[in-house]
Design an enzyme around this catalytic site. Sequence first.
Site, PDB file in Angstrom:
ATOM      1  N   SER A 192      49.451  -0.528  10.754  1.00 12.33           N
ATOM      2  CA  SER A 192      48.631   0.612  10.696  1.00 12.33           C
ATOM      3  C   SER A 192      49.388   1.908  11.428  1.00 12.33           C
ATOM      4  O   SER A 192      50.267   1.919  10.956  1.00 12.33           O
ATOM      5  CB  SER A 192      47.287   0.418  11.296  1.00 12.33           C
ATOM      6  OG  SER A 192      46.420   1.369  11.449  1.00 12.33           O
TER       7      SER A 192
ATOM      8  N   TYR B  79      45.754  10.498   5.540  1.00  9.64           N
ATOM      9  CA  TYR B  79      46.734   9.295   5.947  1.00  9.64           C
ATOM     10  C   TYR B  79      45.999   8.519   6.898  1.00  9.64           C
ATOM     11  O   TYR B  79      46.206   7.403   7.027  1.00  9.64           O
ATOM     12  CB  TYR B  79      47.926  10.029   6.602  1.00  9.64           C
ATOM     13  CG  TYR B  79      48.856   8.962   7.325  1.00  9.64           C
ATOM     14  CD1 TYR B  79      49.652   8.118   6.406  1.00  9.64           C
ATOM     15  CD2 TYR B  79      48.903   8.891   8.661  1.00  9.64           C
ATOM     16  CE1 TYR B  79      50.648   7.115   7.166  1.00  9.64           C
ATOM     17  CE2 TYR B  79      49.720   7.973   9.249  1.00  9.64           C
ATOM     18  CZ  TYR B  79      50.354   6.914   8.654  1.00  9.64           C
ATOM     19  OH  TYR B  79      51.115   6.309   9.262  1.00  9.64           O
TER      20      TYR B  79
ATOM     21  N   LYS C 234      44.985   4.516   7.285  1.00 11.68           N
ATOM     22  CA  LYS C 234      44.972   3.565   8.450  1.00 11.68           C
ATOM     23  C   LYS C 234      43.946   2.992   9.118  1.00 11.68           C
ATOM     24  O   LYS C 234      43.935   2.150   9.569  1.00 11.68           O
ATOM     25  CB  LYS C 234      46.117   4.315   9.228  1.00 11.68           C
ATOM     26  CG  LYS C 234      47.618   4.624   8.719  1.00 11.68           C
ATOM     27  CD  LYS C 234      48.066   3.246   8.007  1.00 11.68           C
ATOM     28  CE  LYS C 234      49.581   3.484   7.735  1.00 11.68           C
ATOM     29  NZ  LYS C 234      50.261   2.345   7.012  1.00 11.68           N
TER      30      LYS C 234
END
Length: 280
Positions: A137, A152, A156
Amino acid sequence: MDNQKVWFVTGASKGLGLALIKQLLDQGHQVAATSRSIEELNEGADAKPSANYLPLNVDLRSEDSVGKAIAQTIQQFGRIDVVVNNAGYGLAGSLEELSDEEARANFDINVFGSLNVIRKVMPHLRRQLSGHIFNISSIGGFTGYFPGFGIYCATKFAVQGFTEALAAEAEPFGIHATIVSPGYFRTSFLSTDSLNVPKHQIDAYQSVRESQDQHQNLIDGNQQGDPEKAAAAIIQVATEPNPPLHLFLGQDAYDLAYQKMDAVKGNLESLKELITSTAF
């Protein structure tokens, strides 16, 4: 050696993935490494296919491609002990700027690519009643207060969420799951071939442009994290009988994690009366 294992590592042609497979091969482990480019993978690893090294050209967006790679690994090594879902790329841009296509493409690799691997490898791990899955992650998957990195960070955050569920689902089969949340490490992650930017930028987002410029021109190449040490930490955790669910890497990740936890705790306590007043 009794501690030798079979590792399956995605996104292994550069950065953390490359550092990881090079250390694993040096230590005598058996490694299946995936990339979009076999040539780039072999050149980076400075290795050729061998009894211990299986380079694989894999499209993580394709279940069929992933399934064939898992099958090839089992065929050559007989089993898989450790999976590292490392492949991914960065995406900068405000939520308003990024198109649906750009956002979905980031999820396709960062989220669904890992899910394809998990879906195809779990039957093998369940049968052998052992295994360890590391999902890479980011500290941006734990705290998302970064202008221009919303999509983004969302990918994650998704990795964090499904890995926590995976840990609970896999535990009865003797399988471990670990979320790796690195801070800034000195890899090519912020270079132009790894960090995508919006096709259509909106000038009004000054904070986003400043953040984008800072990451591309100031932070890139000056990150404090050493990817070799991050790779060594993952290998060490893989040897532990009771590995952690959360593995933060880097002083910056450590500090930002505590900032987030302290902020959440502050919100909880300051609004405790309101929060707990909602029952019938």
